[in-house]
Enzyme design. Sequence first.
Site, PDB file in Angstrom:
ATOM      1  N   GLY A   6      11.195  -8.086  -0.430  1.00  0.00           N
ATOM      2  CA  GLY A   6      12.020  -7.758   0.730  1.00  0.00           C
ATOM      3  C   GLY A   6      13.349  -7.183   0.287  1.00  0.00           C
ATOM      4  CD  GLU A  15      -2.733  -1.106   2.558  1.00  0.00           C
ATOM      5  OE1 GLU A  15      -3.613  -1.955   2.677  1.00  0.00           O
ATOM      6  OE2 GLU A  15      -2.521  -0.210   3.411  1.00  0.00           O
ATOM      7  N   PRO A  16       0.321   2.387  -0.406  1.00  0.00           N
ATOM      8  CG  PRO A  16      -0.893   3.971  -1.620  1.00  0.00           C
ATOM      9  CD  PRO A  16      -1.009   2.603  -1.019  1.00  0.00           C
ATOM     10  NE  ARG A  71      33.197  -1.723 -30.477  1.00  0.00           N
ATOM     11  CZ  ARG A  71      32.926  -0.699 -31.244  1.00  0.00           C
ATOM     12  NH1 ARG A  71      32.376  -0.904 -32.447  1.00  0.00           N
ATOM     13  NH2 ARG A  71      33.154   0.534 -30.849  1.00  0.00           N
ATOM     14  CB  SER A  99       9.202  -4.425   4.540  1.00  0.00           C
ATOM     15  OG  SER A  99       9.957  -4.445   3.344  1.00  0.00           O
ATOM     16  CD  GLU A 113       6.962 -12.541  -2.724  1.00  0.00           C
ATOM     17  OE1 GLU A 113       6.943 -11.356  -3.116  1.00  0.00           O
ATOM     18  OE2 GLU A 113       6.172 -12.994  -1.859  1.00  0.00           O
ATOM     19  CB  ILE A 144      -0.674  -4.445  -7.823  1.00  0.00           C
ATOM     20  CG1 ILE A 144      -1.031  -3.734  -6.511  1.00  0.00           C
ATOM     21  CG2 ILE A 144      -1.250  -5.854  -7.869  1.00  0.00           C
ATOM     22  CD1 ILE A 144      -0.363  -4.322  -5.276  1.00  0.00           C
TER      23      ILE A 144
END
Length: 382
Positions: free
Chosen positions: A367, A128-129, A271, A133, A245, A158
């Site tokens: 995180g 949320e705004p 290159r 964390s 996650e 999101i």
Amino acid sequence: MRRDLFTSDHEAFRELCRDFVTKEVVPHYPEWEKGGRMPREVFEQMGSLGMLGMAIGEEYGGGGEPDYRYNVVMQEEAANALVTLSTVRTQLEVILPYFLHYANAEQRDRWFPGLAAGKLLTAVAMTEPGTGSDLAGMRTTAVRDGDDWIVNGAKTFITGGMQADLVITVARTATDPDNRRKGLTLLVVEDGMPGFTRGRELDKMGCKVQDTAELSFVDVRVPAANVLGEEGEAFSYLGHNLPQERLTVAVGSVSQARSAIAAAIDYTKNRKAFGTPVASFQNTKFELAACSTEVEAAQAMLDRAIALHVEGELSGADAARVKLFCTEMQQRVVDRCLQLFGGYGYMMEYPIARLYTDARVARIYAGTSEVMKVIIAKSLGL
């Protein structure tokens, strides 16, 4: 170095993923970057090939193979081709576990076939705004009204929010003055519910092929049948999935760092500077050798963590260690590889520039590196 993490089944799945990415993703990727997302029909293509439903039961059209290593293979093959698969990683590795662990029989019948087929796209609305964390500090509320919950609040950052059909929304349904973590509930908000609106599509530095949105909830009436798991227990559910996650982010970091080295080797061999291939300079050799060593060290650590996770034994602290090490390594390696491209490395037409901008968020989402250090320190008794 030799890896012993995968079986022949995983390698067969790798061939499927590699073929799909080569034929269906790489040719269209620049167009998707400009459009800011992967088209819905591509998700359905993946669903028809069984790529999105490996962990979902066969009775719902899935593969019945809840083995995290299939997700690892998919990430690695996308990275090898210097692309990403939009929000697929988030849907399979961050969001789907909530459905798998907490959906009841009626919810499984209602949602699982669409999830496996790629016809239902998902998002999870936590941030949320002003609340990142600090999950316990969420202000979005849900108040019971008969057989419904009335949801009010706002969410930001999101992933996949603009395309999602199902949004797992974390809302406060009760307040316990003695325990801020109690009273959070997961509610599945569906596309089209009155009062649920998608705000700005945020313009990010990188990760251009996945949309990131602001979401608004104004008196959204969500049926009680859309509550995932037990009322008031969302905080523990969120914590349960955080190790995977964070592991997921680490998988992407190592795969993309490895791809950055391959891209740098290819570029420096072709290159020329002062009439000589850049790859022939000692500095180039030393830089790439050092980068390769860092990637192999991270890969060994990561593979061990993946094996522990498959066995159900990866701790939160170890997941934090892996994310911290692998994402910080990614930043160092991609930056050093980009330097070998010279000015061309700063041009977005070269994949190394995309790898660089995409890498930056890895030390923030799921995180931050600082939060990972706090978790690790706590495990040391500090």
